[in-house]
Design an enzyme around this catalytic site. Structure first.
Site, PDB file in Angstrom:
ATOM      1  N   GLY A  77     -11.918  -5.362  19.089  1.00 37.80           N
ATOM      2  CA  GLY A  77     -10.650  -4.999  19.715  1.00 37.80           C
ATOM      3  C   GLY A  77      -9.609  -6.084  19.535  1.00 37.80           C
ATOM      4  O   GLY A  77      -9.808  -7.047  18.781  1.00 37.80           O
ATOM      5  N   ASP A  79      -5.946  -7.925  21.800  1.00 36.08           N
ATOM      6  CA  ASP A  79      -5.054  -7.903  22.960  1.00 36.08           C
ATOM      7  C   ASP A  79      -3.666  -7.412  22.560  1.00 36.08           C
ATOM      8  O   ASP A  79      -2.990  -6.759  23.337  1.00 36.08           O
ATOM      9  CB  ASP A  79      -4.979  -9.299  23.585  1.00 36.08           C
ATOM     10  N   LYS A  89      -5.979 -12.317  19.995  1.00 32.10           N
ATOM     11  CA  LYS A  89      -7.291 -12.012  20.549  1.00 32.10           C
ATOM     12  C   LYS A  89      -7.718 -13.149  21.480  1.00 32.10           C
ATOM     13  O   LYS A  89      -7.104 -14.191  21.504  1.00 32.10           O
ATOM     14  CB  LYS A  89      -8.319 -11.844  19.424  1.00 32.10           C
ATOM     15  N   GLU A  98     -15.386 -14.885  17.478  1.00 30.02           N
ATOM     16  CA  GLU A  98     -14.752 -13.719  16.837  1.00 30.02           C
ATOM     17  C   GLU A  98     -14.116 -14.135  15.515  1.00 30.02           C
ATOM     18  O   GLU A  98     -14.238 -13.435  14.508  1.00 30.02           O
ATOM     19  CB  GLU A  98     -13.690 -13.126  17.772  1.00 30.02           C
TER      20      GLU A  98
HETATM   21  C1  5RP Z   1     -12.118 -10.841  23.530  1.00 28.41           C
HETATM   22  C2  5RP Z   1     -11.109 -10.135  22.713  1.00 28.41           C
HETATM   23  C3  5RP Z   1     -10.971  -8.671  22.913  1.00 28.41           C
HETATM   24  O1  5RP Z   1     -11.060  -8.024  21.690  1.00 28.41           O
HETATM   25  C4  5RP Z   1      -9.630  -8.395  23.520  1.00 28.41           C
HETATM   26  O2  5RP Z   1      -9.498  -9.154  24.719  1.00 28.41           O
HETATM   27  C5  5RP Z   1      -9.441  -6.909  23.829  1.00 28.41           C
HETATM   28  O3  5RP Z   1     -10.212  -6.550  24.921  1.00 28.41           O
HETATM   29  P1  5RP Z   1     -10.310  -5.056  25.442  1.00 28.41           P
HETATM   30  O4  5RP Z   1     -10.977  -4.270  24.362  1.00 28.41           O
HETATM   31  O5  5RP Z   1     -11.154  -5.171  26.691  1.00 28.41           O
HETATM   32  O6  5RP Z   1      -8.925  -4.561  25.737  1.00 28.41           O
HETATM   33  O7  5RP Z   1     -10.422 -10.695  21.903  1.00 28.41           O
HETATM   34  O8  5RP Z   1     -12.089 -12.229  23.314  1.00 28.41           O
END
Ligand code: 5RP
Length: 214
Positions: A77, A79, A89, A98
């Site tokens: 995913g 942010d 992210k 990641e």
């Molecule tokens: C975690 C990340 C996630 O991909 C990002 O925070 C998105 O999270 P979500 O799918 O809960 O909206 O980078 O470190």
């Protein structure tokens, strides 16, 4: 919308491969989908301890990245993501692993709901993972760049470090800023994924899943 995007990502997973798996609520939907095809993959590399635990609970073999030569796809995913597929992210704090898994993978498939698509990155505070003794120094350096860093309280990364969430950075040149931030002593990783952005974005919208390519 997150679940629909996660479901669509399964089509990007080749048979008999090791899959890179991200972290967060959207990635969790993907992990659930992977459970359904676990017999047609060799296993997974996880970008966080939390994702590794979920994968194991579904009977999916979790491999150490050091023992994996080829990672055809990484699904995670974001942010925030732009139409050029640059991302912020690290909202969940897993940004360093990641970035490492994304670097190894041939293809990065970003899965997100429509709220994550932005014209310019930066409304979401930019996470920066920092070696604990460097926290104050790095915060001062980030302030010199115009950012307003806040120490993420009661949080330690899987790597034993801390996170500074930085507001008010003008991210008009994400590749340059990503490089600049990495040069501050004590910074482990910053949450800009611009040098290695996504290759494909599967965006869950109210009218279905849209595919954007780099
Ligand atoms: C975690 C990340 C996630 O991909 C990002 O925070 C998105 O999270 P979500 O799918 O809960 O909206 O980078 O470190």
């Amino acid at each position: 919308m997150k679940q629909a995007a996660a479901k669509a990502a399964i089509a990007h997973v080749p048979d008999e491969c090791v899959v890179g798996v991200g972290s967060g609520s959207t990635a969790n939907f993907f992990i659930a989908e992977l459970g359904g095809i676990r017999r047609r993959i060799k296993g997974a590399v996880a970008s966080s301890e939390a994702s590794a635990k979920r994968l194991k609970e579904l009977g999916i073999r979790v491999l150490d990245l050091n023992g994996v030569d080829e990672l055809p796809v990484y699904v995670d995913g974001a942010d925030e993501v732009t139409r050029h597929l640059a991302m912020i992210k690290g909202g969940g704090g897993a940004l360093t692993r990641e970035k490492i898994v994304a670097a190894v993978a041939k293809q990065f498939v970003c899965i997100a709901d429509q709220s994550k698509l932005v014209d310019v990155l930066g409304r979401f505070p930019l996470p920066v993972e920092v070696i604990p003794i460097a926290r104050s120094y790095v915060a001062r350096e980030l302030a010199k760049l115009g950012g307003s860093p806040a120490w993420r309280q009661d949080f330690v990364t899987d790597n034993g470090n801390v996170i500074l969430d930085v507001r008010n950075l003008a991210i008009t040149a994400p590749v340059e800023l990503e490089t600049r931030l990495d040069q501050i002593a004590g910074v482990v990783t910053n949450g800009l994924f611009a040098r290695r952005g996504a290759d494909v974005l599967l965006l869950g919208t109210t009218t279905g899943v849209q595919t954007l390519k780099r």
